[in-house]
Write an enzyme that holds these catalytic residues in place. Structure first.
Site, PDB file in Angstrom:
ATOM      1  N   THR A   1       0.714  -1.230   0.010  1.00  0.00           N
ATOM      2  CA  THR A   1       0.045   0.038   0.051  1.00  0.00           C
ATOM      3  C   THR A   1       0.794   1.290   0.033  1.00  0.00           C
ATOM      4  O   THR A   1       2.084   1.244   0.173  1.00  0.00           O
ATOM      5  CB  THR A   1      -0.805   0.128   1.342  1.00  0.00           C
ATOM      6  OG1 THR A   1      -0.184   0.101   2.298  1.00  0.00           O
ATOM      7  CG2 THR A   1      -1.819  -1.095   1.407  1.00  0.00           C
ATOM      8  N   CYS A   2       0.244   2.298  -0.258  1.00  0.00           N
ATOM      9  CA  CYS A   2       0.875   3.688  -0.228  1.00  0.00           C
ATOM     10  C   CYS A   2       0.922   4.310   1.020  1.00  0.00           C
ATOM     11  O   CYS A   2       0.452   5.481   1.356  1.00  0.00           O
ATOM     12  CB  CYS A   2       0.054   4.566  -1.346  1.00  0.00           C
ATOM     13  SG  CYS A   2      -0.147   4.022  -2.770  1.00  0.00           S
ATOM     14  N   ASP A   3       1.506   3.436   2.032  1.00  0.00           N
ATOM     15  CA  ASP A   3       1.565   4.065   3.329  1.00  0.00           C
ATOM     16  C   ASP A   3       2.766   3.617   4.030  1.00  0.00           C
ATOM     17  O   ASP A   3       3.167   2.545   3.985  1.00  0.00           O
ATOM     18  CB  ASP A   3       0.293   3.583   4.182  1.00  0.00           C
ATOM     19  CG  ASP A   3       0.318   4.625   5.591  1.00  0.00           C
ATOM     20  OD1 ASP A   3       1.360   4.893   6.022  1.00  0.00           O
ATOM     21  OD2 ASP A   3      -0.835   4.818   6.109  1.00  0.00           O
TER      22      ASP A   3
END
Ligand code: PLP
EC number: 4.1.1.17
Length: 384
Positions: free
Chosen positions: A331-333
């Site tokens: 994910t983009c975290d």
């Protein structure tokens, strides 16, 4: 150095099943859950075993435990309804969550639940009003010992012994049935002496209350039993031997009814999470460390890698020379980094598309998986 790469037990079976399936997914081997349940039975012959549903609420798994005669520790109306739908009678349920709304207490009571856990005055008053006459466990604060565990349940739960006594008195006064003392020594508790300290505390409360002519009947020792991860712990038989010794040492022949609420220790080792390497990259041309991004991460199953608390054994079919890796999710975290400080090593031959098998992932994976962060669906489970 810890060795990562051993194939999971039942490797052939898992392989045959999972070959054509799209990753990521969790495979839960139900016969291993059965075996573990029987192990708990054997080693704690007098105990009532309440499976902590939150560890893995898969219906097939719950049905297996139901058929083995297990009891269940529930934390919400949703979990209650799931158990009732499975045909488990409310006498086999304990509402163990200390944090509950008055209306949920009422609903549980109306549906037949008569056993609750509490640790504060407001909740005791709610129980007296909404679930009159019910049995109550009083939960002790365990902040001194939970810090030794890999996934502490510290501070948030329980109250000091002095306060527990006041609550017992209040509950009795309000028409509830003070039933016992409960505690949880912290999840994945590798220090067996934590139970010694907890049982000693519980025992002194029994004695205190005895003097006040309140006779408690049960001691709920919660969960905390470890699963086998990269950092090894003793087998259940050793835990049982020690814990049974402490119970006997403190209580002698007047031991209370023992309740256990295993979650992780019962289902953790039954799960294998199958994932795929999405990409492997380096941050500079000369970087010696590879970043391995997999299609499973913090948000779709591996929440307990936060702070690198739980270190899962990882198996890959690739072999040969190994090098350091940082493992991260899809994910983009940037919270979605699984292991950076703890140096996992994986073969240099590892490539995109290769599978990684995360062992001992039966507990706190699917139930911790988010609904659609970044559009990644919740972790699927297959029961074999
Ligand atoms: C989570 C929980 C358990 C299970 O703990 P494990 O460490 O997974 O065995 C047991 N009892 C209560 C009250 C819990 O909240």
């Amino acid at each position: 150095m810890y060795r990562n790469y051993y194939p999971p037990a039942d490797w052939e079976k898992i392989m045959a099943f999972s070959k054509e399936k799209e990753t990521p997914f969790l495979v839960v081997l139900l016969d291993r859950v059965q075996e573990k349940y029987r192990e708990f039975r054997t080693h704690f012959p007098a105990a009532k075993i309440y499976y902590a549903v939150k560890a893995n609420p898969g219906v097939e798994l719950l049905a297996v435990l139901r058929d083995l005669g297990s009891y269940f520790d529930i934390a919400s109306i949703h979990e209650l309804d799931r158990m009732l739908d499975l045909g488990v009678t409310p006498e086999r349920l304990s509402y163990g969550n200390t944090i509950k709304k008055a209306k949920d207490i009422r609903e549980a009571y109306e549906k037949g639940v008569r056993l609750f856990t509490s640790d504060c005055e407001a909740d005791i008053r709610n129980l007296a009003k909404e679930a009159p006459g019910s049995r109550v466990f009083f939960r002790l604060l365990m902040d001194a010992v939970t810090s030794d565990s890999d996934w502490p349940l510290s501070r948030k739960f329980g109250c000091q012994p002095r306060m527990a006594i006041d609550l017992v008195m209040l509950a009795a006064h309000l028409g509830l049935e003070p039933y016992g003392i409960s505690f949880h020594v912290g999840s994945q508790q590798r220090e067996i002496s934590a139970w010694d300290a907890a049982i000693a505390q519980a025992h002194s409360l029994f004695e205190w209350l005895d003097k006040a002519h309140i006779r408690l009947q049960a001691m709920n020792m919660g969960g905390g039993f470890p699963a086998d991860y990269l950092v090894k712990s003793n087998p259940l038989s050793i835990y049982a031997e020690e814990i049974n010794f402490y119970v006997k040492a403190y209580f002698g022949d007047s031991a209370p009814v023992i309740y256990l609420e295993p979650g992780r220790g019962l289902v953790g080792e039954a799960g294998v999470l199958v994932s795929e390497v999405v990409l492997i990259s380096k941050k500079s041309k000369t970087d010696r460390k590879r970043w391995v991004y997999t299609d499973v991460g913090v948000f779709n199953g591996l929440m307990e890698t936060i702070d690198e608390s739980i270190k899962y054994p990882i198996y890959t079919e690739k072999t040969g020379e190994e090098g350091d890796v940082v493992l991260a999710g899809p994910t983009c975290d940037s919270l979605d980094i699984l292991y950076e400080d703890f140096q996992y090593q994986l073969p240099l031959s590892l490539e995109s598309g290769d599978r990684l098998y995360w062992l001992s992932t039966g507990a706190y994976t699917t139930s911790y998986s988010s609904i659609e962060f970044n559009g990644f669906p919740p972790l699927k489970t297959y029961f074999l």
